[in-house]
Motif scaffolding. Sequence first.
Motif, PDB file in Angstrom:
ATOM      1  N   VAL A 246      -6.403   5.008  10.113  1.00  0.00           N
ATOM      2  CA  VAL A 246      -6.362   3.566   9.876  1.00  0.00           C
ATOM      3  C   VAL A 246      -6.182   2.861  11.209  1.00  0.00           C
ATOM      4  CG1 VAL A 246      -5.134   1.691   8.748  1.00  0.00           C
ATOM      5  CG2 VAL A 246      -5.448   3.867   7.544  1.00  0.00           C
TER       6      VAL A 246
ATOM      7  N   PRO B  88      -5.329  -2.149   8.900  1.00  0.00           N
ATOM      8  CA  PRO B  88      -5.446  -2.300   7.446  1.00  0.00           C
ATOM      9  C   PRO B  88      -5.945  -3.670   7.000  1.00  0.00           C
ATOM     10  CG  PRO B  88      -3.151  -2.512   8.104  1.00  0.00           C
ATOM     11  CD  PRO B  88      -3.917  -2.132   9.347  1.00  0.00           C
TER      12      PRO B  88
ATOM     13  N   ALA C 165      -8.820  -4.570   4.094  1.00  0.00           N
ATOM     14  CA  ALA C 165      -9.172  -3.454   3.214  1.00  0.00           C
ATOM     15  C   ALA C 165      -9.312  -3.917   1.767  1.00  0.00           C
ATOM     16  CB  ALA C 165      -8.125  -2.349   3.322  1.00  0.00           C
TER      17      ALA C 165
ATOM     18  N   VAL D  10     -10.903  -0.229   7.140  1.00  0.00           N
ATOM     19  CA  VAL D  10      -9.689   0.103   7.891  1.00  0.00           C
ATOM     20  C   VAL D  10      -9.993   0.819   9.200  1.00  0.00           C
ATOM     21  CG1 VAL D  10      -8.296   0.202   5.797  1.00  0.00           C
ATOM     22  CG2 VAL D  10      -9.281   2.320   6.715  1.00  0.00           C
TER      23      VAL D  10
END
Length: 311
Positions: free
Chosen positions: A258, A261, A264, A297
Amino acid sequence: MVDNHGAHSDPAHATAAGGVLVVGQIGRDLVISTDRVPDPGASVDVAERLEMWGGKGANQAVGMRQLGTPVGLLGVVGEDEVGERLLASARADDVDVRAVVRRGTSALLVDVVDAEGRRRLFEHVPAEALLTGGDVYSAREAVARADTVCLQLQQPEPALLEAARLATATGADLVLDGAPQTPEVRALVGQARVVRANAHEGELLTAIALESEEAALSAARGVLDEGVEVVAFGVADAGDLVVWDEGHRFLPHGPQRVLDPTGAGDAFLAGLVTGLRNGAAPAQAGELAAACAASAVQRLGGRPDLSALRP
């Protein structure tokens, strides 16, 4: 949802023959990547800096358009130079912005991401950068053109209620994203075909902590009982669960690193709506949604790049 593969791709006609209208935030995104966040009084070098148009509404609209869905956007940008650039970027992405409102100062979103993929988000969203009920009513022709209306539930109650009223009147499918902030907005759940929320939002919606697949399934079943067709809930840090009357599919997070994030959930919604609208079964639409989130991500910022996943 309505299948509309033959919709026109020109941005000026993106919702003329049916399509998705996303009702949500538009802003200027500033993304900063750094090895670590400095201690008070200290400084660090910036490894990478990106500037783009963003906000949850914009990210969802861009993701859907990259997946081949004709899409329009209803939100607010400033009467400033930033607003002009935001609209130009939207048009370059083939998003219909005829319904976008111009006033005040454009929202600014600053996303600071460290080497571990942990983010800090700073938001400057002036009151005038949020939709009003009057804004939505003025955009009623855009709602009437859409076969699907996606509501980002962070927008003010009057705007959400008016958008839902107009969508229901025209027979459009209603998609809710996030957690209702008021009892009046919570009542919209019974009108929705699709409800999506991350684990925190799902807990606010159902009063059940979504810390396991079993808990999320129980919570989602309760939402289905209100008349919803498909529910998608995040499960703590484990994955996403898509639930419908005849079954469910758990989609665990993959092994990919990742990087950021941010976005997402927006990419997940873009994939889910696209899949369902194209006639896919909920399980297959969920798989597309999970692939979209996994792609998002691995990029800095909330703007996705989903073209390679286009059905």
